[in-house]
Scaffold this motif. Structure first.
Motif, PDB file in Angstrom:
ATOM      1  N   GLN A  66       0.834  -1.215   0.000  1.00 57.14           N
ATOM      2  CA  GLN A  66       0.000   0.000   0.000  1.00 57.14           C
ATOM      3  C   GLN A  66       0.870   1.267   0.000  1.00 57.14           C
ATOM      4  O   GLN A  66       0.639   2.199  -0.761  1.00 57.14           O
ATOM      5  CB  GLN A  66      -0.897  -0.020   1.241  1.00 57.14           C
ATOM      6  CG  GLN A  66      -1.928   1.077   1.293  1.00 57.14           C
ATOM      7  CD  GLN A  66      -2.654   1.053   2.634  1.00 57.14           C
ATOM      8  OE1 GLN A  66      -2.052   1.210   3.698  1.00 57.14           O
ATOM      9  NE2 GLN A  66      -3.960   0.823   2.595  1.00 57.14           N
ATOM     10  N   SER A  80       2.245  -0.343  -5.042  1.00 53.90           N
ATOM     11  CA  SER A  80       2.681  -1.356  -6.014  1.00 53.90           C
ATOM     12  C   SER A  80       1.529  -2.125  -6.654  1.00 53.90           C
ATOM     13  O   SER A  80       1.737  -2.879  -7.588  1.00 53.90           O
ATOM     14  CB  SER A  80       3.610  -2.361  -5.335  1.00 53.90           C
ATOM     15  OG  SER A  80       2.862  -3.125  -4.405  1.00 53.90           O
ATOM     16  N   ASN A  81       0.338  -1.966  -6.101  1.00 53.31           N
ATOM     17  CA  ASN A  81      -0.846  -2.663  -6.631  1.00 53.31           C
ATOM     18  C   ASN A  81      -0.855  -4.163  -6.325  1.00 53.31           C
ATOM     19  O   ASN A  81      -1.688  -4.899  -6.841  1.00 53.31           O
ATOM     20  CB  ASN A  81      -0.953  -2.439  -8.145  1.00 53.31           C
ATOM     21  CG  ASN A  81      -2.389  -2.253  -8.568  1.00 53.31           C
ATOM     22  OD1 ASN A  81      -3.222  -1.837  -7.761  1.00 53.31           O
ATOM     23  ND2 ASN A  81      -2.703  -2.594  -9.812  1.00 53.31           N
ATOM     24  N   GLN A  82       0.088  -4.611  -5.512  1.00 54.94           N
ATOM     25  CA  GLN A  82       0.100  -6.038  -5.149  1.00 54.94           C
ATOM     26  C   GLN A  82      -0.959  -6.308  -4.087  1.00 54.94           C
ATOM     27  O   GLN A  82      -1.288  -5.433  -3.292  1.00 54.94           O
ATOM     28  CB  GLN A  82       1.449  -6.422  -4.528  1.00 54.94           C
ATOM     29  CG  GLN A  82       2.607  -6.432  -5.491  1.00 54.94           C
ATOM     30  CD  GLN A  82       3.914  -6.349  -4.727  1.00 54.94           C
ATOM     31  OE1 GLN A  82       4.212  -5.320  -4.122  1.00 54.94           O
ATOM     32  NE2 GLN A  82       4.676  -7.422  -4.739  1.00 54.94           N
ATOM     33  N   ARG A 121      -7.348  -4.644  -4.704  1.00 49.48           N
ATOM     34  CA  ARG A 121      -6.538  -3.835  -5.636  1.00 49.48           C
ATOM     35  C   ARG A 121      -7.125  -2.449  -5.843  1.00 49.48           C
ATOM     36  O   ARG A 121      -6.436  -1.492  -6.125  1.00 49.48           O
ATOM     37  CB  ARG A 121      -6.468  -4.527  -7.007  1.00 49.48           C
ATOM     38  CG  ARG A 121      -5.266  -5.410  -7.141  1.00 49.48           C
ATOM     39  CD  ARG A 121      -4.901  -5.657  -8.598  1.00 49.48           C
ATOM     40  NE  ARG A 121      -4.738  -7.072  -8.869  1.00 49.48           N
ATOM     41  CZ  ARG A 121      -3.752  -7.807  -8.407  1.00 49.48           C
ATOM     42  NH1 ARG A 121      -2.829  -7.281  -7.636  1.00 49.48           N
ATOM     43  NH2 ARG A 121      -3.680  -9.092  -8.695  1.00 49.48           N
ATOM     44  N   ASN A 122      -8.465  -2.382  -5.717  1.00 50.21           N
ATOM     45  CA  ASN A 122      -9.113  -1.088  -5.945  1.00 50.21           C
ATOM     46  C   ASN A 122      -9.285  -0.290  -4.658  1.00 50.21           C
ATOM     47  O   ASN A 122     -10.133   0.591  -4.579  1.00 50.21           O
ATOM     48  CB  ASN A 122     -10.477  -1.315  -6.618  1.00 50.21           C
ATOM     49  CG  ASN A 122     -10.288  -1.831  -8.032  1.00 50.21           C
ATOM     50  OD1 ASN A 122      -9.360  -1.399  -8.729  1.00 50.21           O
ATOM     51  ND2 ASN A 122     -11.108  -2.776  -8.451  1.00 50.21           N
TER      52      ASN A 122
END
Ligand SMILES: Cc1ncc(C[n+]2csc(CCOP(=O)(O)OP(=O)(O)O)c2C)c(N)n1
Length: 332
Positions: A139, A143-145, A233-234
């Motif tokens: 977060q 990184s969107n992981q 992810r969103n």
């Protein structure tokens, strides 16, 4: 739920035929390490996940490679589903230098950072805060992981579960807590250890969405995890998934199975085996024939027998290797 919706249509990463292959890889890997143990070739202990393959493949198997998993003592399925090299896993089990942890970790410590496998853990409940920390780093770095954290039903009675869920909720971390409710801790039935019907209800106390699913239905697992991943992810924060399943084997190698009846085991093995259920679906949908399935199983058995034969020739670590990987090395 529409049973015709396959994993391919849902998330584009793994179709049901490939998923079946992965599930068979997990089962055959475990059958073979069990045999190696019985033959005295493999030492220590191990916790087999035979009967729980759908939770591994429908969970870790649908993530992006850059996403992370945090696993447990019952880890082989999670590691294989996330893409850890199976030869290196056999080598780790056999204490070889070519193993995932260079032969020094064994079954309960298999890790493979290259494929997003942050590691397994012999301490029950230890993965919850590790996953929260990994999710916090994702977060903060944007990184969107996402992180998928596996745990057993018994682990939800540990303090670490409650502390981690609270943090994950207040910080809206991109983490999915995935409870494999296989009905037992070591020898304690869930009925005697928890005074609520659904473990997923525990999410409510922390403002986290909790869902209970059929953990032996690959499509249901994959679709539920895919939705939770998309939400995380969103920026939608954590989800608590409870997947109902069953381990066919004992808790570990020393278990004499005195606490459950043979009839109960047979019932799950005969009527609720996740592999048989997926095979039945594939045959009904004309995607595979019984012959295709037997060929698939046979080819994996042959491939893995050759792997084991070659791993047996590998070098073992020496006393000089004792101090490597103990402290962080520079430039790493
Ligand atoms: C902190 C801690 N307490 C106890 C143990 C001993 N132990 C190992 S596995 C296990 C049962 C865990 O049950 P569950 O979380 O339901 O996972 P399962 O074995 O059913 O997959 C216990 C009590 C441990 N390893 N760590």
């Amino acid at each position: 739920m529409n049973p015709k919706i396959s994993m391919t249509e849902k998330n584009g990463r793994l179709d049901n035929v490939s998923a079946l292959r992965k599930m068979w890889e997990i089962r055959i890997f475990e059958e073979m390490i069990q045999q190696l143990f019985d033959e005295g070739e493999l030492h220590g202990t191990m916790h087999l996940c035979i009967g729980q393959e759908a939770t591994a493949v429908g969970g870790a198997g649908i993530l992006d490679q850059s996403d992370w998993i945090v696993s447990t003592h019952r880890n082989h399925g999670h590691c294989i589903a996330k893409g850890t090299d199976i030869r290196a896993m056999f080598a780790e089990m056999l204490g070889k230098k070519t193993g995932t942890n260079e032969g020094k970790g064994g079954s309960m410590h298999i890790a493979d950072l290259d494929v997003g496998n942050l590691g397994s853990n012999g301490i029950v409940g230890a993965g919850f805060p590790i996953a929260a920390g990994a999710a916090l780093s994702a977060q903060m770095q944007g990184s969107n992981q996402v992180v998928l954290c596996y745990a057993g039903d018994g682990a939800t009675n540990e303090g670490s579960f409650h502390e981690a869920l609270n943090l994950a909720s207040i910080w809206q971390l991109p983490v999915i807590y995935f409870i494999e409710n296989n009905q037992y801790g070591m020898s304690s039935s869930i009925e005697h250890m928890v005074n609520i019907d659904l473990l997923s209800e525990r999410g409510k106390s922390y403002g986290i969405e909790g869902i209970t699913i059929d953990g032996n239905d690959l499509d249901e697992v994959a679709q539920t995890v895919a939705k939770a991943v998309e939400k995380a992810r969103n920026g939608g924060g954590p989800t608590l998934i409870e997947a109902l399943t069953y381990r066919h084997k004992g808790h570990s190698k020393s278990d004499k199975l005195m606490y459950r009846s043979e009839a109960e085991c047979r019932q799950w093995q005969k009527y609720n085996d996740p592999i048989v259920r997926l095979e039945t679906k594939l045959i009904q949908q004309d995607q595979m024939t019984p012959e295709d399935i037997r060929l698939l199983e046979g080819s994996i058995r042959n491939e893995f027998s050759s792997l084991v034969a070659s791993v047996k020739q590998d070098e073992e670590p020496t006393s000089n290797d004792l101090w490597t990987h103990v402290y962080a090395e520079e430039n790493k």
